[in-house]
Design a protein around this motif. Structure first.
Motif, PDB file in Angstrom:
ATOM      1  N   ASP A 156       0.822  -1.251  -0.001  1.00 24.52           N
ATOM      2  CA  ASP A 156      -0.019   0.040  -0.020  1.00 24.52           C
ATOM      3  C   ASP A 156       0.921   1.120  -0.169  1.00 24.52           C
ATOM      4  OD1 ASP A 156       1.049   0.018   2.525  1.00 24.52           O
ATOM      5  OD2 ASP A 156      -0.654  -0.838   3.588  1.00 24.52           O
ATOM      6  N   PHE A 157       0.509   2.517   0.347  1.00 28.93           N
ATOM      7  CA  PHE A 157       0.922   3.747   0.291  1.00 28.93           C
ATOM      8  C   PHE A 157       1.899   3.771   1.255  1.00 28.93           C
ATOM      9  CE2 PHE A 157       1.419   8.148   1.187  1.00 28.93           C
ATOM     10  CZ  PHE A 157       2.054   8.652  -0.001  1.00 28.93           C
ATOM     11  N   ASN A 158       1.396   3.435   2.291  1.00 31.70           N
ATOM     12  CA  ASN A 158       2.385   3.324   3.651  1.00 31.70           C
ATOM     13  C   ASN A 158       3.464   2.454   3.387  1.00 31.70           C
ATOM     14  OD1 ASN A 158       3.513   2.100   6.116  1.00 31.70           O
ATOM     15  ND2 ASN A 158       1.877   3.464   7.080  1.00 31.70           N
ATOM     16  N   GLU A 159       3.704   1.530   2.924  1.00 28.61           N
ATOM     17  CA  GLU A 159       4.884   0.685   2.813  1.00 28.61           C
ATOM     18  C   GLU A 159       5.605   1.416   1.359  1.00 28.61           C
ATOM     19  OE1 GLU A 159       4.633  -3.575   2.500  1.00 28.61           O
ATOM     20  OE2 GLU A 159       4.162  -3.490   4.601  1.00 28.61           O
ATOM     21  N   SER A 217       7.330  14.376   2.087  1.00 30.56           N
ATOM     22  CA  SER A 217       7.018  13.630   3.099  1.00 30.56           C
ATOM     23  C   SER A 217       5.748  14.470   3.999  1.00 30.56           C
ATOM     24  CB  SER A 217       8.479  13.587   4.427  1.00 30.56           C
ATOM     25  OG  SER A 217       9.521  13.378   3.476  1.00 30.56           O
ATOM     26  N   ARG A 218       5.789  15.736   4.059  1.00 34.57           N
ATOM     27  CA  ARG A 218       4.583  16.444   4.749  1.00 34.57           C
ATOM     28  C   ARG A 218       3.461  16.083   3.728  1.00 34.57           C
ATOM     29  NH1 ARG A 218       5.240  22.218   6.676  1.00 34.57           N
ATOM     30  NH2 ARG A 218       3.071  21.527   7.441  1.00 34.57           N
ATOM     31  N   ALA A 219       3.528  16.057   2.485  1.00 35.38           N
ATOM     32  CA  ALA A 219       2.269  15.889   1.659  1.00 35.38           C
ATOM     33  C   ALA A 219       1.948  14.395   1.768  1.00 35.38           C
ATOM     34  CB  ALA A 219       2.731  16.391   0.185  1.00 35.38           C
ATOM     35  N   ALA A 220       2.750  13.733   1.761  1.00 36.66           N
ATOM     36  CA  ALA A 220       2.548  11.967   2.072  1.00 36.66           C
ATOM     37  C   ALA A 220       1.570  11.913   3.340  1.00 36.66           C
ATOM     38  CB  ALA A 220       3.919  11.169   2.078  1.00 36.66           C
ATOM     39  N   LEU A 221       2.075  12.555   4.299  1.00 30.07           N
ATOM     40  CA  LEU A 221       1.219  12.347   5.747  1.00 30.07           C
ATOM     41  C   LEU A 221      -0.306  12.829   5.526  1.00 30.07           C
ATOM     42  CD1 LEU A 221       3.764  13.445   8.553  1.00 30.07           C
ATOM     43  CD2 LEU A 221       3.089  11.218   7.416  1.00 30.07           C
ATOM     44  N   ALA A 262      -3.499  21.958   0.052  1.00 27.76           N
ATOM     45  CA  ALA A 262      -2.548  21.537   1.267  1.00 27.76           C
ATOM     46  C   ALA A 262      -1.237  21.597   0.542  1.00 27.76           C
ATOM     47  CB  ALA A 262      -2.913  19.986   1.661  1.00 27.76           C
ATOM     48  N   MET A 263      -0.833  21.122  -0.487  1.00 28.78           N
ATOM     49  CA  MET A 263       0.476  21.046  -1.209  1.00 28.78           C
ATOM     50  C   MET A 263       0.964  22.394  -1.327  1.00 28.78           C
ATOM     51  SD  MET A 263       0.384  17.849  -3.856  1.00 28.78           S
ATOM     52  CE  MET A 263       0.702  16.304  -3.176  1.00 28.78           C
ATOM     53  N   LYS A 279      -3.561  10.463   5.310  1.00 30.33           N
ATOM     54  CA  LYS A 279      -4.585  10.806   6.406  1.00 30.33           C
ATOM     55  C   LYS A 279      -5.914  10.875   5.711  1.00 30.33           C
ATOM     56  CE  LYS A 279      -5.560  13.916  10.298  1.00 30.33           C
ATOM     57  NZ  LYS A 279      -4.975  15.012  11.092  1.00 30.33           N
ATOM     58  N   ASN A 280      -6.004  11.589   4.630  1.00 34.36           N
ATOM     59  CA  ASN A 280      -7.225  11.843   3.628  1.00 34.36           C
ATOM     60  C   ASN A 280      -7.716  10.531   2.869  1.00 34.36           C
ATOM     61  OD1 ASN A 280      -7.451  14.295   4.973  1.00 34.36           O
ATOM     62  ND2 ASN A 280      -6.445  15.165   3.157  1.00 34.36           N
ATOM     63  N   ASP A 281      -6.655   9.547   2.947  1.00 38.01           N
ATOM     64  CA  ASP A 281      -6.738   8.404   2.168  1.00 38.01           C
ATOM     65  C   ASP A 281      -7.083   8.996   0.604  1.00 38.01           C
ATOM     66  OD1 ASP A 281      -6.626   5.818   1.342  1.00 38.01           O
ATOM     67  OD2 ASP A 281      -8.748   5.416   1.755  1.00 38.01           O
ATOM     68  N   HIS A 282      -6.200   9.872   0.280  1.00 37.66           N
ATOM     69  CA  HIS A 282      -6.377  10.489  -1.072  1.00 37.66           C
ATOM     70  C   HIS A 282      -5.028  10.791  -1.862  1.00 37.66           C
ATOM     71  CE1 HIS A 282      -8.274  11.783  -4.717  1.00 37.66           C
ATOM     72  NE2 HIS A 282      -7.421  13.037  -4.709  1.00 37.66           N
ATOM     73  N   HIS A 283      -4.418  10.073  -2.853  1.00 35.17           N
ATOM     74  CA  HIS A 283      -3.050   9.984  -3.031  1.00 35.17           C
ATOM     75  C   HIS A 283      -2.599  10.498  -4.377  1.00 35.17           C
ATOM     76  CE1 HIS A 283      -3.820   6.803  -0.043  1.00 35.17           C
ATOM     77  NE2 HIS A 283      -2.724   7.184   0.732  1.00 35.17           N
ATOM     78  N   PRO A 284      -1.289  11.355  -4.346  1.00 30.96           N
ATOM     79  CA  PRO A 284      -1.139  11.944  -5.541  1.00 30.96           C
ATOM     80  C   PRO A 284      -0.436  10.842  -6.580  1.00 30.96           C
ATOM     81  CG  PRO A 284       0.694  12.121  -3.796  1.00 30.96           C
ATOM     82  CD  PRO A 284      -0.384  11.696  -3.322  1.00 30.96           C
ATOM     83  N   GLU A 285      -0.171  11.188  -7.800  1.00 28.90           N
ATOM     84  CA  GLU A 285       0.822  10.579  -8.583  1.00 28.90           C
ATOM     85  C   GLU A 285       1.809  11.596  -8.465  1.00 28.90           C
ATOM     86  OE1 GLU A 285      -0.706   9.737 -12.380  1.00 28.90           O
ATOM     87  OE2 GLU A 285      -2.635   9.205 -11.753  1.00 28.90           O
TER      88      GLU A 285
END
Lengths: 101, 101
Positions: free
Chosen positions: A37-40, B46-50, B90-91, B54-60
């Motif tokens: 997943d993204f975490n890993e 790293s900050r954007a990844a958190l 947020a980014m 948290k929002n369960d919505h991820h970037p490419e």
């Protein structure tokens, strides 16, 4: 400065780097890592980023959710050097600890 | 589930998102951030990844040394939704704190 590996030396190094291959149309090596997943995936990137920064040798990489596509080349040398092989090895070791062979 | 924004709503949201634009050939939005060095670029990631996790919505996103190219879209919705606009905001806020307007 690290010297560009010959085609033979590159092939020989790749033989000991599971998952890595030469990049079409570029003197570079590449591997796509697929995590749970993204975490890993981002955990892998964070650990690899520390290695990269420590060695002052950085990857080109793209992350989409649980995948990380990595391309390694040494810009100053115009191709693949021992520094890329070392970073590839370190990335494989980190991924291995996350259960990605 | 977040609904796909209309072309009009997307344009209106982009007007308030400095640096972001529509992606050619895809219903997505994109921005390339350029930082001072790898330390700042990966700090941003790293900050954007958190936030993303948290929002369960991820970037490419793709990182090459000091640059981070980001593409945002909501796969389930087949296009840009409020979740992408929120992550883009947020980014921009994180990059702003690193001195990237």
């Amino acid at each position: 400065m690290a010297e560009r590996l010959s085609a033979e030396a590159r092939k020989s190094a790749l033989a000991e780097l599971p998952g890595w291959s030469e990049t079409a149309g570029r003197d570079a090596i590449a591997r796509t890592f697929t995590f749970k997943d993204f975490n890993e995936a981002f955990g892998f990137m964070s650990r690899a980023a520390l290695v990269a920064e420590k060695n002052d040798h950085h990857p080109e990489w793209k992350n989409v959710y649980k995948t990380v596509e990595v391309v390694l080349a040494t810009h100053d040398a115009g191709g693949v050097t021992k520094r890329d092989i070392d970073l590839a090895k370190a990335m494989n070791a980190i991924a291995g600890q996350l259960g990605v062979a």
